[in-house]
Design a protein around this motif. Structure first.
Motif, PDB file in Angstrom:
ATOM      1  N   GLU A   1      31.227  57.932  65.805  1.00 30.68           N
ATOM      2  CA  GLU A   1      30.180  57.544  66.679  1.00 30.68           C
ATOM      3  C   GLU A   1      29.251  58.604  67.606  1.00 30.68           C
ATOM      4  O   GLU A   1      28.592  58.781  67.608  1.00 30.68           O
ATOM      5  CB  GLU A   1      31.520  57.444  68.352  1.00 30.68           C
ATOM      6  CG  GLU A   1      31.948  56.561  68.089  1.00 30.68           C
ATOM      7  CD  GLU A   1      31.438  55.277  67.985  1.00 30.68           C
ATOM      8  OE1 GLU A   1      30.324  55.172  68.812  1.00 30.68           O
ATOM      9  OE2 GLU A   1      31.424  53.808  67.244  1.00 30.68           O
ATOM     10  N   LEU A   2      29.820  59.972  66.739  1.00 28.51           N
ATOM     11  CA  LEU A   2      29.298  60.902  67.768  1.00 28.51           C
ATOM     12  C   LEU A   2      28.633  62.672  66.506  1.00 28.51           C
ATOM     13  O   LEU A   2      27.802  62.802  67.135  1.00 28.51           O
ATOM     14  CB  LEU A   2      30.001  62.425  68.485  1.00 28.51           C
ATOM     15  CG  LEU A   2      31.428  61.435  69.453  1.00 28.51           C
ATOM     16  CD1 LEU A   2      32.523  62.427  70.527  1.00 28.51           C
ATOM     17  CD2 LEU A   2      30.149  61.239  70.381  1.00 28.51           C
ATOM     18  N   LYS A   3      28.799  61.744  65.390  1.00 34.80           N
ATOM     19  CA  LYS A   3      27.968  62.482  64.772  1.00 34.80           C
ATOM     20  C   LYS A   3      28.438  64.485  64.638  1.00 34.80           C
ATOM     21  O   LYS A   3      27.597  64.678  64.654  1.00 34.80           O
ATOM     22  CB  LYS A   3      26.630  62.311  65.114  1.00 34.80           C
ATOM     23  CG  LYS A   3      26.103  60.940  65.223  1.00 34.80           C
ATOM     24  CD  LYS A   3      25.672  60.632  64.269  1.00 34.80           C
ATOM     25  CE  LYS A   3      25.210  58.688  64.232  1.00 34.80           C
ATOM     26  NZ  LYS A   3      25.540  58.104  64.124  1.00 34.80           N
TER      27      LYS A   3
ATOM     28  N   VAL B   1      40.570  68.441  64.117  1.00 34.37           N
ATOM     29  CA  VAL B   1      39.391  69.653  64.960  1.00 34.37           C
ATOM     30  C   VAL B   1      38.128  69.295  64.235  1.00 34.37           C
ATOM     31  O   VAL B   1      38.194  68.643  63.315  1.00 34.37           O
ATOM     32  CB  VAL B   1      40.033  71.193  64.206  1.00 34.37           C
ATOM     33  CG1 VAL B   1      38.871  72.197  64.346  1.00 34.37           C
ATOM     34  CG2 VAL B   1      41.412  71.639  64.505  1.00 34.37           C
ATOM     35  N   LEU B   2      37.088  69.144  65.547  1.00 39.21           N
ATOM     36  CA  LEU B   2      36.099  68.659  64.977  1.00 39.21           C
ATOM     37  C   LEU B   2      34.904  69.591  66.161  1.00 39.21           C
ATOM     38  O   LEU B   2      35.098  70.764  66.312  1.00 39.21           O
ATOM     39  CB  LEU B   2      35.953  67.348  66.412  1.00 39.21           C
ATOM     40  CG  LEU B   2      36.860  66.579  66.497  1.00 39.21           C
ATOM     41  CD1 LEU B   2      36.380  65.147  67.365  1.00 39.21           C
ATOM     42  CD2 LEU B   2      36.459  65.252  65.208  1.00 39.21           C
TER      43      LEU B   2
ATOM     44  N   GLN C   1      33.606  62.250  76.891  1.00 38.47           N
ATOM     45  CA  GLN C   1      34.292  64.026  77.684  1.00 38.47           C
ATOM     46  C   GLN C   1      33.733  64.448  76.303  1.00 38.47           C
ATOM     47  O   GLN C   1      33.702  65.960  76.309  1.00 38.47           O
ATOM     48  CB  GLN C   1      35.435  63.918  77.614  1.00 38.47           C
ATOM     49  CG  GLN C   1      35.127  63.231  79.202  1.00 38.47           C
ATOM     50  CD  GLN C   1      37.451  62.572  80.203  1.00 38.47           C
ATOM     51  OE1 GLN C   1      38.270  62.398  79.246  1.00 38.47           O
ATOM     52  NE2 GLN C   1      36.983  62.567  81.177  1.00 38.47           N
ATOM     53  N   VAL C   2      34.250  64.182  75.044  1.00 40.96           N
ATOM     54  CA  VAL C   2      34.211  64.669  73.908  1.00 40.96           C
ATOM     55  C   VAL C   2      32.489  65.175  73.611  1.00 40.96           C
ATOM     56  O   VAL C   2      33.090  66.594  72.740  1.00 40.96           O
ATOM     57  CB  VAL C   2      35.068  63.579  72.591  1.00 40.96           C
ATOM     58  CG1 VAL C   2      34.989  64.883  71.284  1.00 40.96           C
ATOM     59  CG2 VAL C   2      36.164  63.248  72.933  1.00 40.96           C
ATOM     60  N   ASP C   3      31.843  64.466  73.653  1.00 37.41           N
ATOM     61  CA  ASP C   3      30.862  64.802  72.894  1.00 37.41           C
ATOM     62  C   ASP C   3      30.464  66.275  74.329  1.00 37.41           C
ATOM     63  O   ASP C   3      30.174  67.220  73.720  1.00 37.41           O
ATOM     64  CB  ASP C   3      30.097  63.501  73.775  1.00 37.41           C
ATOM     65  CG  ASP C   3      28.131  63.610  73.235  1.00 37.41           C
ATOM     66  OD1 ASP C   3      28.231  64.511  72.250  1.00 37.41           O
ATOM     67  OD2 ASP C   3      27.646  63.134  74.073  1.00 37.41           O
TER      68      ASP C   3
ATOM     69  N   ALA D   1      41.778  58.478  63.728  1.00 37.71           N
ATOM     70  CA  ALA D   1      40.961  58.811  65.597  1.00 37.71           C
ATOM     71  C   ALA D   1      39.231  59.401  65.206  1.00 37.71           C
ATOM     72  O   ALA D   1      38.742  59.628  66.006  1.00 37.71           O
ATOM     73  CB  ALA D   1      41.948  59.608  65.987  1.00 37.71           C
ATOM     74  N   SER D   2      40.128  61.357  64.085  1.00 38.19           N
ATOM     75  CA  SER D   2      39.107  62.021  63.489  1.00 38.19           C
ATOM     76  C   SER D   2      37.993  61.383  62.971  1.00 38.19           C
ATOM     77  O   SER D   2      36.513  60.962  63.431  1.00 38.19           O
ATOM     78  CB  SER D   2      39.494  63.166  62.874  1.00 38.19           C
ATOM     79  OG  SER D   2      38.609  63.786  61.974  1.00 38.19           O
ATOM     80  N   ASP D   3      38.211  59.914  62.429  1.00 41.97           N
ATOM     81  CA  ASP D   3      36.872  59.520  61.603  1.00 41.97           C
ATOM     82  C   ASP D   3      36.419  58.875  62.640  1.00 41.97           C
ATOM     83  O   ASP D   3      34.815  58.727  62.573  1.00 41.97           O
ATOM     84  CB  ASP D   3      37.227  58.294  60.780  1.00 41.97           C
ATOM     85  CG  ASP D   3      38.199  59.412  59.448  1.00 41.97           C
ATOM     86  OD1 ASP D   3      37.980  60.539  59.188  1.00 41.97           O
ATOM     87  OD2 ASP D   3      38.352  58.677  58.272  1.00 41.97           O
TER      88      ASP D   3
END
Length: 96
Positions: free
Chosen positions: A68-70, A82-83, A35-37, A61-63
């Motif tokens: 995982e998602l680059k 924030v990502l 979902q985040v991806d 959690a951010s790390d």
């Protein structure tokens, strides 16, 4: 990798964004990552909050998600982070 000037610009854009996901006691699971991806591809910049019962700090959690998602971790304050990841299809945010 983004520069500090770009990171500052992204922080200013993220200021008014509400968190769209929550990391709960299940932690960072495969469905959550999917979902985040999808959200990163659509929006490029997202904010996520971490619940107290998750057992993770916002930075941890951010790390995990970034690995995982680059994507790039822009900011982690309190229980929110924030990502950013540039969209492959339609980039919306133009970095300085």
């Amino acid at each position: 990798m983004i520069t500090s000037k770009q990171r500052s610009y992204l922080r200013s854009l993220a200021h008014n964004i509400d968190p769209i996901f929550q990391v709960g006691k299940g932690g960072v699971e495969e469905n959550f990552l999917k979902q985040v991806d999808d959200a990163l591809e659509a929006r490029e910049l997202i904010k996520i909050s971490v619940l107290n019962n998750s057992g993770l700090e916002a930075r941890e959690a951010s790390d995990i998600i970034c690995e995982e998602l680059k994507c790039e971790g822009v900011q982690a304050i309190g229980n929110k982070f924030v990502l950013y990841r540039r969209s492959m299809k339609k980039p919306k945010i133009e970095l300085p």
